[in-house]
Write an enzyme that holds these catalytic residues in place. Structure first.
Site, short mmCIF file in Angstrom:
data_model
loop_
_atom_site.label_atom_id
_atom_site.label_comp_id
_atom_site.label_asym_id
_atom_site.label_seq_id
_atom_site.Cartn_x
_atom_site.Cartn_y
_atom_site.Cartn_z
N THR A 119 -9.26 11.32 -0.77
CA THR A 119 -9.42 10.03 -2.03
C THR A 119 -10.95 9.49 -2.15
OG1 THR A 119 -7.51 9.33 -1.66
CG2 THR A 119 -8.94 7.93 -2.94
N ARG A 125 -7.58 14.94 19.63
CA ARG A 125 -6.40 15.43 19.14
C ARG A 125 -7.26 16.65 18.72
NH1 ARG A 125 -3.44 11.70 16.23
NH2 ARG A 125 -2.01 13.31 15.44
N LYS A 165 -3.50 2.46 11.76
CA LYS A 165 -4.76 1.00 10.05
C LYS A 165 -3.43 0.78 9.63
CE LYS A 165 -5.72 5.80 9.52
NZ LYS A 165 -5.57 6.99 10.64
N LYS A 166 -2.66 1.22 9.23
CA LYS A 166 -2.18 -0.01 7.76
C LYS A 166 -1.20 -0.84 8.29
CE LYS A 166 -1.83 3.27 4.58
NZ LYS A 166 -3.21 3.41 3.77
N ASP A 209 0.72 -1.18 0.05
CA ASP A 209 0.36 0.07 -0.06
C ASP A 209 1.10 1.54 0.21
OD1 ASP A 209 -2.24 1.55 0.26
OD2 ASP A 209 -2.30 1.04 2.33
N LYS A 210 0.34 2.25 -0.23
CA LYS A 210 1.22 3.81 -0.06
C LYS A 210 0.03 4.87 0.92
CE LYS A 210 0.58 7.85 -2.45
NZ LYS A 210 -0.89 8.70 -2.53
N HIS A 211 0.62 5.66 1.52
CA HIS A 211 -0.29 7.09 1.85
C HIS A 211 0.91 8.04 1.69
CE1 HIS A 211 -2.09 8.22 5.76
NE2 HIS A 211 -1.46 9.20 5.69
N SER A 212 -0.19 8.78 1.90
CA SER A 212 -0.14 10.36 1.79
C SER A 212 -0.26 11.58 2.33
CB SER A 212 -0.89 10.53 0.57
OG SER A 212 -0.36 12.05 0.43
N SER A 214 -1.00 6.92 14.32
CA SER A 214 -2.14 7.31 13.48
C SER A 214 -2.50 6.39 12.36
CB SER A 214 -3.22 8.89 13.55
OG SER A 214 -4.27 8.70 13.14
#
Length: 441
Positions: free
Chosen positions: A120, A168, A187-188, A80-83, A183
């Protein structure tokens, strides 16, 4: 476990044990803590920070606070990828089907936009019928059959993160690097990944505007993720101009379809997508070098395999089967479209990307509050890249608006936001730096 003792220890600069962190997060997830206690913990971490081992323990505790996905029945690398979020950043929409076409399985759990950044999920909801919260069986089927599925986080995945983030958000502790790291990664990890590539933005349209802050966050994320058992690297990418030539929801879906059709070659967006695809493929062991990965990803686009994957994913998740062939049939257009004229002649030399994102929000295409409704039709398209020569009155971009007044307000804001100079400016590369795992003795 006495919550106030854990809070006191961190407030005083102490190091929390793995057991203390696990107990605190378990109590948070089960509703045993008050908002005051959660807020006090977050503020103590904000002021005193956390060691790497503490952040790893916090990340793992939050990941294990709910369901942990497993993909043992899929014979592909799980990646996967996260931005960290930007303007005109629709990389995920194209990257997932490209990576799937190259042999990866991409169970991509994405988020919504907030503030000036686009989300997204909001973009995908511009497609009629697309289900962003499928049940677990359908999610698994799409990943297995297509190789990728882009969906939203369910309440069963890392629920402690959702509860901590809500506090937060109202206690001015969102920008704590240990809490940001836990955080994102919790999730990942809960998604069952084997490898992860992170896109950490830097610039006027990023949450980390300064390079040193972006690098600090990127290194923290890479270090903690690898320590938690997920092979991870990060690319620090430039967000001093919109990444795509469109910012909004429907306009970015159209941009995605154009990209997958091969009509966005030699753009900053293409450079970013190919760089992330190559990184994912090399991290997963599919290729042995980044140039080989970029070539393989480019082939997935030119052969149409990536577009086919995107179409199948959309259809299996409830969208139309012929979106690629008939986009105008499904993607609603804004009633008003107007050009943003260049106020003078010269070279486009700079802009405040956050303000471009806020123009989309003002048009109705984003949220100021999490419960705001979005008008998916509105946005900005045909955005000229920095370094372009323009004459006075030339269109810098097109505004898509719900009314004439909204269009005129956006045009005025966008025209005032761009800097136009006499000389051709130097434009930073899209990928500023590559951060890989730190070797430990």
């Amino acid at each position: 476990m006495i919550p106030q003792e854990i809070i006191r220890q961190k407030r005083n600069g102490g190091t929390l044990s793995e057991e203390d962190i696990q107990s605190f997060i378990a109590a948070l997830a089960s509703g045993q803590l008050s908002e005051g206690q959660i807020g006090a913990f977050a503020m103590a971490v904000w002021f005193k920070g956390m060691s790497r081992d503490e952040v790893v323990a916090l990340t793992l505790a939050m990941a294990h606070s709910g369901d942990m996905l497993s993909w043992t029945d899929i014979d592909r690398p799980i990646a996967d990828k996260h931005s960290t979020g930007g303007v005109g950043d629709n990389v995920s929409l194209m990257l997932a089907p490209i990576a799937a076409a190259c042999g990866l399985a991409v169970p991509m759990i994405s988020g919504r936009g907030l503030g000036h950044t686009g989300g997204t999920l909001d973009k995908l909801e511009a497609i009629p019928g697309y289900t962003i919260t499928p049940d677990a069986m359908l999610f698994r089927k799409v990943v297995k059959d297509v190789g990728c599925a882009i969906i939203g986080q369910t309440g069963a995945l890392a629920p402690a993160d959702g509860k901590l983030y809500a506090v937060r958000d109202v206690t001015a502790t969102v920008d704590s690097i240990p809490l940001i790291t836990a955080s994102i990664l919790s999730k990942k990890l809960a998604a069952g990944l084997q490898t992860l590539v992170l896109d950490v933005k830097v610039g006027t349209g990023a949450f980390m505007a300064e390079p040193k802050d972006a690098e600090m966050l990127a290194r923290a994320l890479v270090d903690v993720a690898n320590s938690a058992g997920v092979k991870t690297s990060a690319l620090i990418t430039d967000m001093n101009q919109p990444l795509a030539d469109a910012a909004g929801n429907t306009v970015e879906i159209r941009n995605c379809l154009e990209f997958l059709a091969g009509r966005k070659k030699n753009t900053r967006l293409e450079a970013a997508v190919l760089a992330f695809a190559a990184e994912m493929l090399m991290k997963s062991g599919v290729v042995s070098s980044l140039p080989e990965g970029e070539t393989k990803a480019a082939d997935a686009i030119s052969t149409g395999k990536a577009a086919e994957n995107f179409a199948r994913m959309v259809h299996l998740l409830g969208g139309p089967s012929d979106l690629l062939e008939e986009p105008d049939k499904y993607l609603a257009e804004a009633p008003v479209t107007k050009a943003v004229p260049a106020p003078q002649s010269g070279w486009l030399s700079g802009c405040d990307v956050r303000e471009i994102g806020m123009s989309v929000v003002d048009l109705g295409g984003g949220r100021r509050h999490p419960d705001d409704r979005i008008d998916h039709r509105v946005g900005v398209s045909d955005i000229l890249p920095l370094g372009t020569r323009v004459e006075r009155g030339d269109p810098i971009a097109l505004v898509h608006a719900a009314s004439e007044d909204a269009a005129d307000a956006a045009i005025a804001a966008l025209a005032a936001n761009y800097r136009i100079g006499e000389g051709q400016p130097a434009i930073p590369a899209v990928v500023c730096e590559r951060i890989v795992a730190i070797a430990r003795g």
